[in-house]
Design a protein around this motif. Structure first.
Motif, short mmCIF file in Angstrom:
data_model
loop_
_atom_site.label_atom_id
_atom_site.label_comp_id
_atom_site.label_asym_id
_atom_site.label_seq_id
_atom_site.Cartn_x
_atom_site.Cartn_y
_atom_site.Cartn_z
N SER A 45 0.82 -1.22 0.00
CA SER A 45 0.00 0.00 0.00
C SER A 45 0.86 1.27 0.00
CB SER A 45 -0.93 0.01 1.21
OG SER A 45 -0.20 -0.13 2.41
N LEU A 46 2.14 1.15 0.31
CA LEU A 46 3.01 2.35 0.33
C LEU A 46 3.61 2.57 -1.05
CD1 LEU A 46 4.76 1.66 3.75
CD2 LEU A 46 3.15 3.51 3.25
N PRO A 47 3.84 3.83 -1.43
CA PRO A 47 4.40 4.09 -2.77
C PRO A 47 5.89 3.75 -2.85
CG PRO A 47 4.13 6.14 -1.56
CD PRO A 47 3.56 5.06 -0.68
N LEU A 48 6.42 3.83 -4.07
CA LEU A 48 7.86 3.60 -4.28
C LEU A 48 8.66 4.60 -3.44
CD1 LEU A 48 8.27 3.27 -8.16
CD2 LEU A 48 8.04 1.45 -6.47
N CYS A 49 9.86 4.19 -3.07
CA CYS A 49 10.72 5.10 -2.29
C CYS A 49 11.26 6.23 -3.19
CB CYS A 49 11.87 4.31 -1.64
SG CYS A 49 13.03 3.60 -2.79
N ASP A 50 11.64 7.34 -2.55
CA ASP A 50 12.08 8.52 -3.31
C ASP A 50 13.25 8.20 -4.24
OD1 ASP A 50 10.21 10.02 -2.08
OD2 ASP A 50 11.58 10.99 -0.65
N ALA A 51 14.20 7.40 -3.76
CA ALA A 51 15.39 7.10 -4.57
C ALA A 51 14.97 6.42 -5.87
CB ALA A 51 16.35 6.21 -3.78
N ALA A 52 14.00 5.52 -5.82
CA ALA A 52 13.56 4.81 -7.03
C ALA A 52 12.79 5.76 -7.95
CB ALA A 52 12.69 3.62 -6.65
N VAL A 53 11.96 6.61 -7.37
CA VAL A 53 11.17 7.53 -8.20
C VAL A 53 12.11 8.50 -8.94
CG1 VAL A 53 9.43 9.37 -8.16
CG2 VAL A 53 9.13 7.32 -6.75
N ARG A 54 13.10 9.01 -8.20
CA ARG A 54 14.07 9.93 -8.84
C ARG A 54 14.79 9.22 -9.99
NH1 ARG A 54 16.57 11.26 -4.27
NH2 ARG A 54 18.50 10.17 -4.81
N ALA A 55 15.18 7.98 -9.76
CA ALA A 55 15.89 7.23 -10.80
C ALA A 55 15.00 6.99 -12.02
CB ALA A 55 16.38 5.89 -10.23
N LEU A 56 13.71 6.76 -11.78
CA LEU A 56 12.78 6.56 -12.91
C LEU A 56 12.72 7.82 -13.78
CD1 LEU A 56 9.74 4.77 -11.17
CD2 LEU A 56 11.13 3.82 -13.01
N HIS A 57 12.63 8.98 -13.10
CA HIS A 57 12.59 10.25 -13.86
C HIS A 57 13.88 10.47 -14.63
CE1 HIS A 57 8.79 11.91 -12.55
NE2 HIS A 57 9.06 11.56 -11.29
N GLU A 58 15.00 10.24 -13.96
CA GLU A 58 16.29 10.47 -14.64
C GLU A 58 16.46 9.53 -15.83
OE1 GLU A 58 18.49 11.94 -10.53
OE2 GLU A 58 19.20 10.10 -11.50
N ALA A 59 16.04 8.29 -15.65
CA ALA A 59 16.20 7.31 -16.73
C ALA A 59 15.27 7.65 -17.89
CB ALA A 59 15.94 5.91 -16.22
N ALA A 60 14.08 8.18 -17.57
CA ALA A 60 13.16 8.60 -18.65
C ALA A 60 13.82 9.74 -19.44
CB ALA A 60 11.83 9.04 -18.06
N ASP A 61 14.48 10.65 -18.72
CA ASP A 61 15.19 11.74 -19.41
C ASP A 61 16.32 11.19 -20.29
OD1 ASP A 61 13.58 13.70 -18.40
OD2 ASP A 61 14.90 14.18 -16.70
N ASP A 62 17.02 10.17 -19.79
CA ASP A 62 18.08 9.54 -20.61
C ASP A 62 17.50 9.07 -21.94
OD1 ASP A 62 19.88 9.84 -18.55
OD2 ASP A 62 19.83 7.73 -17.91
N GLN A 63 16.29 8.50 -21.87
CA GLN A 63 15.70 7.95 -23.11
C GLN A 63 15.33 9.05 -24.10
OE1 GLN A 63 16.90 5.20 -23.08
NE2 GLN A 63 15.25 3.71 -23.21
N GLY A 64 15.24 10.30 -23.60
CA GLY A 64 14.96 11.42 -24.50
C GLY A 64 16.23 12.16 -24.92
N SER A 65 17.37 11.63 -24.55
CA SER A 65 18.62 12.33 -24.86
C SER A 65 19.41 11.55 -25.91
CB SER A 65 19.44 12.45 -23.55
OG SER A 65 20.81 12.36 -23.81
#
Ligand code: PLP
Length: 395
Positions: A45-65
């Motif tokens: 019931s708890l969301p993903l931890c901050d470290a994982a969420v940050r990594a998801l955003h950064e990796a999504a940006d990688d895919q746009g670079s």
């Protein structure tokens, strides 16, 4: 005409969660607006931890670079992911080569897929009550099943002396649904048995992160496991990845049967049947294994364990016998007064609006027991615990 896999006709209707859903729906329709307290689900019931969420955003940006874009990933796993998992094991004194670690899209997928490595003539040993996918995946494959009964008499931890007479042995520790955990000696007995017989252990470690104290998190803490075991693990319960989907599997290079190397066979399997796992997810996965990520997921696990404690205290004060809860997110309780598990489900729902999981849904050995999950919301868990206590006290 095409011949379909007739083994599917042998599957029992998988109606556990469907039947629970139907009963809850009917109750809610009859009592609109009345809250129900859910201790039935195995989802987090708890969301993903901050470290994982940050990594998801950064990796999504990688895919746009243009510079950092990642196309297909290597099928067995990105080197950075395999290394992070190997380091996680090294932290517990287990030395793995990175080539022994494979990425997966979750333990469930892997538990089904891995059966490709084994002949259909090999019988499977399943300890019941069990996570239902073990049984169904083997029925689909047409494999013979040998069942060992887990119960209070063996602490829900069957031993090889119970003569499984099978070559594919499922061990799940900490166990879903019973919460029981094998100690080193008990696991050593299974490892020795598998090596003597030439069997393979499929070790499901989906709940390893819930272990406290000196109990084995991994079968590879046991000498000899490198020649008889495959470990299947997941970030679902460890780090809330149930909807994100990521796991890993360890197949030692030393694991050989019938003159064939199972690690090499799995490389061949993955390179044939997959095109790798998302780069973005593997980046989120390694964030979980950083110091920051580990601290954050352990905080979530602490919250779930606090829920388990609240439930265990209620059962203690109601004088109900139970197992698990300490090293696992599940509490396996005996139904009060010798009730059948679906009858207890109905009473809990209709009288105190609490939803749990009837033990009979995990196999015949689960009859008379009931699973409570600690993955719920803490406030609801407190209310539910008090209601269960009150119901049992009323008799
Ligand atoms: N193994 C056990 C014992 C489980 O309880 C579960 C999920 O509840 C799984 C495997 C599947 O996990 P995943 O979400 O990684 O597919």
């Amino acid at each position: 005409m095409i011949q379909v896999n007739q083994n599917y006709a042998k599957l029992k209707e998988s109606y556990l969660f469907y039947r629970i859903g139907q009963k809850v729906k009917a109750y809610k329709e009859a009592h609109p607006g009345e809250p129900v307290y859910r201790l039935g689900i195995g989802d987090v019931s708890l969301p993903l931890c901050d470290a994982a969420v940050r990594a998801l955003h950064e990796a999504a940006d990688d895919q746009g670079s243009a510079e950092r874009f990642q196309g297909y990933t290597p099928e067995p796993g990105m080197p950075f992911f395999r290394e992070a998992v190997a380091n996680y094991y090294a932290g517990r004194g287990i030395s793995l080569q990175t080539a022994e670690v494979f990425v997966s899209s979750g333990a469930s997928d892997e538990l089904g897929d891995i059966l490709d490595l084994f002949s259909r003539e090999s019988a499977a040993c399943i300890m019941e009550p069990a996570y239902p996918a073990y049984l169904d995946a083997n029925i689909m494959a047409g494999r013979q099943i040998r069942t060992l009964s887990a119960g209070p008499e063996n602490g829900f931890l069957p031993t090889p002396e119970e003569n499984p007479d099978a070559d594919l042995i499922y061990l799940c520790s900490p166990n879903n649904p019973t919460g029981a955990v094998y100690n080193r000696e008990q696991l050593k007995a299974w490892v020795d048995y598998a090596n003597r017989r030439g069997a393979v252990i499929l070790f499901d470690a989906a709940y390893e992160a819930f272990i406290e104290g000196d109990l084995p998190h991994s079968i590879f803490e046991i000498p000899g496991a490198e020649t008889c075991a495959i470990e299947i693990c997941s970030l679902s319960k460890t780090a809330g990845f149930t909807g994100t989907r990521l796991g890993y599997t360890v197949i030692p290079k030393e694991l050989e049967r019938s003159g064939m190397n199972l690690n090499a066979m799995w490389v061949r399997n993955r390179t044939t049947k997959t095109n790798g796992i998302s780069y973005i997810l593997q980046k989120a996965g390694i964030a979980v294994f950083t110091d920051e990520g580990l601290a954050q997921i352990h905080e979530n696990i602490r919250i779930y364990k606090q829920n388990a404690k609240v439930l265990m205290e209620a059962l203690d004060s109601a004088g109900i016998r139970y197992w698990g809860g300490k090293n696992a997110p599940y509490i396996w309780m005996a139904c009060p007064g010798g009730m059948k598990s679906w009858d207890f489900f109905d009473r809990l729902l209709n009288e105190v609006q609490v939803i749990g999981t009837p033990g009979a849904g995990f196999g015949d050995s689960g009859e008379g027991f009931f699973r409570l999950s600690a993955f719920g919301n803490p406030e609801d868990t407190k209310i539910a615990a008090e209601r269960i206590r009150g119901l049992v006290a009323r008799g």
